[in-house]
Design an enzyme around this catalytic site. Sequence first.
Site, PDB file in Angstrom:
ATOM      1  N   GLU A 157      -6.824 -10.022  -2.014  1.00 30.79           N
ATOM      2  CA  GLU A 157      -7.441 -10.058  -0.683  1.00 30.79           C
ATOM      3  C   GLU A 157      -8.957  -9.867  -0.802  1.00 30.79           C
ATOM      4  OE1 GLU A 157      -5.592  -7.220   1.952  1.00 30.79           O
ATOM      5  OE2 GLU A 157      -3.608  -7.539   1.079  1.00 30.79           O
ATOM      6  N   GLU A 200       0.813  -1.224   0.000  1.00 26.61           N
ATOM      7  CA  GLU A 200       0.000   0.000   0.000  1.00 26.61           C
ATOM      8  C   GLU A 200       0.849   1.277   0.000  1.00 26.61           C
ATOM      9  OE1 GLU A 200      -2.612  -0.548   3.312  1.00 26.61           O
ATOM     10  OE2 GLU A 200      -3.585  -2.304   2.439  1.00 26.61           O
TER      11      GLU A 200
END
EC number: 3.2.1.8
Length: 1150
Positions: free
Chosen positions: A1019, A912
């Site tokens: 995810e 991220e």
Amino acid sequence: MKLLLLLPLAFCCLSLSRCEEILVPYDYSATIECLEIPYKPQYNGGIIVNPDMQNGSQGWSQFENAKVDFREFGGNKFVVATQRNQSSDSVSQKVYLEKGILYTFSAWLQVSTGKAPVSAVFKKNGEYKHAGSVVAESKCWSMLKGGLTVDESGPAELFVESEDTTVEIWVDSVSLQPFTQDEWNAHQEQSIDNSRKGPVRIRVVNNKGEKIPNASITIEQKRLGFPFGSAVAQNILGNQAYQNWFTQRFTVTTFENEMKWYSTESVRGIENYTVADAMLRFFNQHGIAVRGHNVVWDHPKYQSKWVTSLSRNDLYNAVKRRVFSVVSRYKGQLAGWDVVNENLHHSFFESKFGPNASNNIFAMAHAIDPSTTMFMNEFYTLEDPTDLKASPAKYLEKLRELQSIRVRGNIPLGIGLESHFSTPNIPYMRSALDTLGATGLPIWLTEIDVKAPSSDQAKYFEQVLREGHAHPHVKGMVTWTAYAPNCYHMCLTDGNFKNLPTGDVVDKLIREWGGLRSQTTEVTDADGFFEASLFHGDYDLNISHPLTNSSVSHNFTLTSDDSSLHTQPSTFVFLLTERKMNSIKNGFFLCMIFLLWCHVDSGVSIDPFSHSHSLNTECVMKPPRSSETKGLLQFSRSLEDDSDEEWKIDGNGFIREMAQRIQLHQGNIYSFSAWVKLREGNDKKVGVVFRTENGRLVHGGEVRANQECWTLLKGGIVPDFSGPVDIFFESENRGAKISAHNVLLKQFSKEEWKLKQDQLIEKIRKSKVRFEVTYENKTAVKGVVISLKQTKSSFLLGCGMNFRILQSQGYRKWFASRFKITSFTNEMKWYATEKARGQENYTVADSMLKFAEDNGILVRGHTVLWDNPKMQPSWVKNIKDPNDVMNVTLNRINSVMKRYKGKLTGWDVVNENLHWDYFEKMLGANASTSFYNLAFKIDPDVRLFVNEYNTIENTKEFTATPIKVKKMMEEILAYPGNKNMKGAIGAQGHFGPTQPNLAYIRSALDTLGSLGLPIWLTEVDMPKCPNQAQYVEDILREAYSHPAVKGIIIFGGPEVSGFDKLTLADKDFNNTQTGDVIDKLLKEWQQKSSEIQTNFTADSDNEEEEVSLLHGHYNVNVSHPWIANLSTSFSLEVTKEMDQDQVIRVVISA
């Protein structure tokens, strides 16, 4: 007892990949449909023993004189109270309730015949505390949601009751979840952050584009975005002190009596709106919205005497005149109408005209003013769980009647809850709002006051206001207050406008929510940035710098956008010079607000299924032409470039204004495409946005455009509504001049979209193989049987796992029987493997890896580093020296990557790193790219991923858009030494509980896929919702049908795994509906070893059989049913690189 509660919380963060707080979240969901099978108990039952009756009678006993049975139907177990002779004959469970704890309750109920109200009651010290009620039905399960608090701690008995003693009461999925006051407050704060606030990012630069640190930022909120007000009476007219006090505080009001029928027509046929008109004029002048209260009132006591004396026909005509008179007079001027006030408690008009009286009055009002929200307005729905006349369930019944009215266009309904409290039951209030909020209709608290002793009144008043403001479904609040002595139950000020304690509460909360001209002053950071989370509303902004003579002022409005799951900052970039400052909004400037110059001419249109899905990112001098002509929207004519009026593009290609209005239909999928270029500037974002009639903005896709050539913009929308939308182009540059070439919007039904997906899957995931079986002399062998067993699929659908798999044999068996690839949710992360500096512990990760290896399961590494400052080990957060941070970071990279070198299929290297920048702030702008370089040097054969969220999930994403993720990967690959690095893109896929925008997902994957690197969904999950199974299947099929996607990992598991969003199996490993979807796809995509049998029966000279096979590895066996010893076996790999008509020749020795 407290220790037992804390233990599961302590492990919470180990089981969830994105857990940041050790806090049991509040579940705002409620189900208002009657279901064949009830959902699992919320909070796993909380403190209820055996909440789903899986352990028979454990914890449950009879109450009063009922007979209790435990039954099972269709695999669902439940308890039944039968042979009931009085309302309280029931089933019960003993619990211990604590003072100061807030309890939320839920249960699923059914009755044996018909319908009957059923209440949940707690008997304590001989007193009865009601927690809520529902209208239960036979043949399906209804959810009761409620709550309670108690005045003193002690044992209690929970039971359910119904006045209808002829019915059996069936009970299942019971939950009683305790929350401390601190937890309850934390839920409110979280909801406020999500529902009432939005992030804003401001950057200040000089005229060279260089950052300016330490610039002074002053932000002053001029007006609350959340409507909050108070009722008023006519005594505000001419009272300057009252006017000043009121207008400083409130943004909405309701007239107590001045619009009511008995006020405007006290004598038959003589109407007088003088007072109401004057009040409306005053509030319009001050920008304060007015709710209409009311068209008629169903209470017989509040009719004029002349009304009650009319005959039925005369009354009917009088009502028609009243509705027409008041609604047409104020048409389009009000924030809503209370149409038939309190028509659950009262029934004056029903007694005269029959049960459809209210429905007809709503229909009349809507016909006159179709755009104004029409409210039901009732008391005691939130206030009193014992009032069954206006319970949430009864409210919903009446609401459904109104929704069934057949009129031209749907009536825009609203939910008005008067909120006249005494001692508030806050848990019940929240649960009632949950239940009513499940309708999706706007909720207003319309007449809030508290009738209580003066010592408690202000405290209770604050509790109610905070709960209402924090609830995500509440859209506005009006208090039923005035100044002394002209008050109903509660005053805010005395006669001199000096606040009473309740008035102090109002002022405190308005300040807390950003009102009363709240102001904050900050400075920009070292990069020229300032970020804040602000309440929705109108703002004045001033920027200055102590070293310059320049300053700039700007105003903006921050609003909510319910279409977005993760709200990203509204970003402003300001150019600060010594003499003047120009402001632009860096983010999207909408055509409807700022002038864009648009030129449209003929060109190619793009069918989302007619090309390879590898987005054409080449900037072309002239777009390729196409014969495509089908679409709801297509622009094809050319105009001169130098027009300065605002252009509109209509369906015939003629340009008149900026926007194009198109009718969309819920349930369809709309694909958008256009070739765009800038007429000034380069490398600027251009996107498409859809605006609904109520102003909601849905972003549909974006691209980086240039001046000298054309770039393809793709996207789309899957509307959750039916109605018109305006389609705009948007740009991050205020003065952008955009040319658009052959804009196309295409409509697909879900069935058409699915058919296209299947066609793509056949093309990209399969190859046709023909088997030719002959003897050595090339004579065909007739009647052979060819059996194929796929041993390995080239496409993998996997599942995340966590440490709990080491503790549960059932979990291990469940997992190994399904999946061939995984990621560990937390166990390889830095904060899990080095909790104290220098003390590394890989025991858990190593054990999980061994389990995976023993079962032939591949593992993705997640993560080497995480760029989120909150997700660093606590000891790392305390390091302030950048050199020391660099040393420990390099040690981390070397440690984890060398340990697992050659054992993993990929690594999320810096997780991220678009949303977060911890390492960049500590170590410099190239921190991430340099870490990828080091990772590449340590393990050059492993795939190194950029892994981000919101890239494919959220059309409004600003930070990690597909374009920015692509650019980040390009920067990493361009870093010295990374040329041959095996890059890959991870799109996390944390979707919201709504219909996924499949058209946008596809276009986002096209953009990411244009790099030519493999894409993985890493995810995938989604919060629990009624359609979760279908939505998850939609997402997975969309990804599987895209050629750039090479694998998918979902973040879910059985109940024992602790995945609280995507629960695939219950505690006994029986599938949930979502689990059934996963198993169906595993089978369909042949993720498990499977046999395909083909029999040859033709009598041709060359016996051949063609079969379409999914890419992967196969064991092939050739045999003959009646020729002995004719058998041979071999291995076969089917790949996309094979010719589509690959011939496999098998020669049999005679």
